[in-house]
Design a protein around this motif. Sequence first.
Motif, mmCIF file in Angstrom:
data_model
loop_
_atom_site.group_PDB
_atom_site.id
_atom_site.type_symbol
_atom_site.label_atom_id
_atom_site.label_comp_id
_atom_site.label_asym_id
_atom_site.label_seq_id
_atom_site.Cartn_x
_atom_site.Cartn_y
_atom_site.Cartn_z
ATOM 1 N N ILE A 118 0.830 -1.205 0.000
ATOM 2 C CA ILE A 118 0.000 0.000 0.000
ATOM 3 C C ILE A 118 0.861 1.251 0.000
ATOM 4 C CG2 ILE A 118 -1.626 1.366 1.374
ATOM 5 C CD1 ILE A 118 -2.899 -1.251 2.289
ATOM 6 N N MET A 119 1.897 1.271 0.846
ATOM 7 C CA MET A 119 2.760 2.450 0.931
ATOM 8 C C MET A 119 3.520 2.661 -0.379
ATOM 9 S SD MET A 119 2.494 3.787 4.103
ATOM 10 C CE MET A 119 3.985 4.296 4.965
ATOM 11 N N ALA A 120 4.017 1.568 -0.955
ATOM 12 C CA ALA A 120 4.754 1.673 -2.222
ATOM 13 C C ALA A 120 3.858 2.223 -3.326
ATOM 14 C CB ALA A 120 5.310 0.309 -2.618
ATOM 15 N N TRP A 121 2.595 1.828 -3.301
ATOM 16 C CA TRP A 121 1.633 2.251 -4.313
ATOM 17 C C TRP A 121 1.167 3.692 -4.108
ATOM 18 C CZ3 TRP A 121 -3.696 3.376 -3.758
ATOM 19 C CH2 TRP A 121 -4.433 3.422 -4.940
ATOM 20 N N ALA A 122 0.956 4.085 -2.853
ATOM 21 C CA ALA A 122 0.317 5.363 -2.560
ATOM 22 C C ALA A 122 1.286 6.539 -2.456
ATOM 23 C CB ALA A 122 -0.490 5.250 -1.270
ATOM 24 N N ILE A 123 2.460 6.320 -1.876
ATOM 25 C CA ILE A 123 3.372 7.441 -1.629
ATOM 26 C C ILE A 123 3.728 8.207 -2.906
ATOM 27 C CG2 ILE A 123 5.728 8.042 -0.922
ATOM 28 C CD1 ILE A 123 5.482 6.005 1.327
ATOM 29 N N PRO A 124 4.076 7.524 -4.008
ATOM 30 C CA PRO A 124 4.456 8.291 -5.199
ATOM 31 C C PRO A 124 3.341 9.177 -5.737
ATOM 32 C CG PRO A 124 5.176 6.011 -5.405
ATOM 33 C CD PRO A 124 4.262 6.076 -4.219
ATOM 34 N N ARG A 125 2.083 8.800 -5.502
ATOM 35 C CA ARG A 125 0.955 9.565 -6.027
ATOM 36 C C ARG A 125 0.730 10.874 -5.284
ATOM 37 N NH1 ARG A 125 0.717 4.755 -7.536
ATOM 38 N NH2 ARG A 125 -0.473 4.087 -9.342
ATOM 39 N N ARG A 126 1.245 10.968 -4.064
ATOM 40 C CA ARG A 126 1.065 12.198 -3.287
ATOM 41 C C ARG A 126 2.343 13.020 -3.248
ATOM 42 N NH1 ARG A 126 2.878 12.072 2.015
ATOM 43 N NH2 ARG A 126 1.126 13.275 2.796
ATOM 44 N N THR A 143 12.077 1.675 -1.860
ATOM 45 C CA THR A 143 12.564 0.716 -0.865
ATOM 46 C C THR A 143 11.441 -0.195 -0.405
ATOM 47 O OG1 THR A 143 14.271 2.261 -0.104
ATOM 48 C CG2 THR A 143 13.645 0.482 1.399
ATOM 49 N N TYR A 144 10.282 0.385 -0.126
ATOM 50 C CA TYR A 144 9.132 -0.415 0.299
ATOM 51 C C TYR A 144 8.740 -1.406 -0.795
ATOM 52 C CZ TYR A 144 8.249 2.806 4.228
ATOM 53 O OH TYR A 144 8.340 3.535 5.375
ATOM 54 N N ALA A 145 8.700 -0.938 -2.036
ATOM 55 C CA ALA A 145 8.271 -1.796 -3.144
ATOM 56 C C ALA A 145 9.235 -2.965 -3.332
ATOM 57 C CB ALA A 145 8.163 -0.986 -4.423
ATOM 58 N N ARG A 146 10.518 -2.678 -3.334
ATOM 59 C CA ARG A 146 11.503 -3.729 -3.562
ATOM 60 C C ARG A 146 11.544 -4.726 -2.411
ATOM 61 N NH1 ARG A 146 15.770 0.686 -5.921
ATOM 62 N NH2 ARG A 146 14.975 0.688 -8.083
ATOM 63 N N HIS A 147 11.403 -4.216 -1.192
ATOM 64 C CA HIS A 147 11.372 -5.126 -0.042
ATOM 65 C C HIS A 147 10.115 -5.986 -0.086
ATOM 66 C CE1 HIS A 147 12.242 -6.808 3.784
ATOM 67 N NE2 HIS A 147 11.318 -6.147 4.449
ATOM 68 N N MET A 176 0.812 -3.897 -6.912
ATOM 69 C CA MET A 176 0.903 -2.598 -6.251
ATOM 70 C C MET A 176 2.355 -2.147 -6.135
ATOM 71 S SD MET A 176 -2.010 -3.034 -3.277
ATOM 72 C CE MET A 176 -2.287 -1.321 -2.882
ATOM 73 N N CYS A 177 3.247 -3.087 -5.831
ATOM 74 C CA CYS A 177 4.673 -2.760 -5.719
ATOM 75 C C CYS A 177 5.241 -2.344 -7.076
ATOM 76 C CB CYS A 177 5.448 -3.949 -5.154
ATOM 77 S SG CYS A 177 5.112 -4.319 -3.419
#
Length: 215
Positions: A118-126, A143-147, A176-177
């Motif tokens: 969720i964080m990997a998906w949402a952070i870039p949009r904001r 980092t979140y997405a790759r992890h 999502m990642c």
Amino acid sequence: LALAGFLLASAGWAQQAPSLNQPKPGQKGGPVVTKPENDAYKAIYNAQQAMKSGPGDPMKLVDLSEAFVAKFPMSYYAGPVYAMLTEAYLNAGQTDKMIEAGNKALDLNPDNVDVLAIMAWAIPRRTNGTSGEAGAQLQKAQTYARHGLELLMNLEKPAGMSDSDFEANKNESSAMCHDGLGVVDVKTGKYDDAITELKQAIMLTKMPDPVGSVM
């Protein structure tokens, strides 16, 4: 129009956010908790499941979750509750509170793939811009997405989950990642990499994001 698409959150995807690290109330083999604690968590868990099965009020889940962490801050269930709170705030469109809840969930469990996705998906949009704090946020999303993708490769199926549901949920988390990585690549000018990541996201999900539709 393409850039506008990158700033849109897919409500359908948010509501179908996968749950691979979410323990069931009183799950066999889990730690011993008090009955009031387990009952309160059960109410939150049931509210989350109701949200996934059809239209629901995310603020009900928010209220139950906030009450739980206020009353049982040291509970074994605190991490899972913050994870559900992250999803609830995403569904409610309250991204600042979503990020706050997500950070707390990952402080308690850095390997929670539900929250990482969720964080990997949402952070870039904001995130606007690529320098300073904005650049740091994009790097954090990467980092979140790759992890998350690394964990998903070796994730064991949760007890009681069918093989088909497990694969579907893994695919949604992976999508999502990859989607988050693609948006970061677009915002940092790595367009070839972005196309690769976003195509991968589209292949994995049953509910393509608006980002993918403009590629």
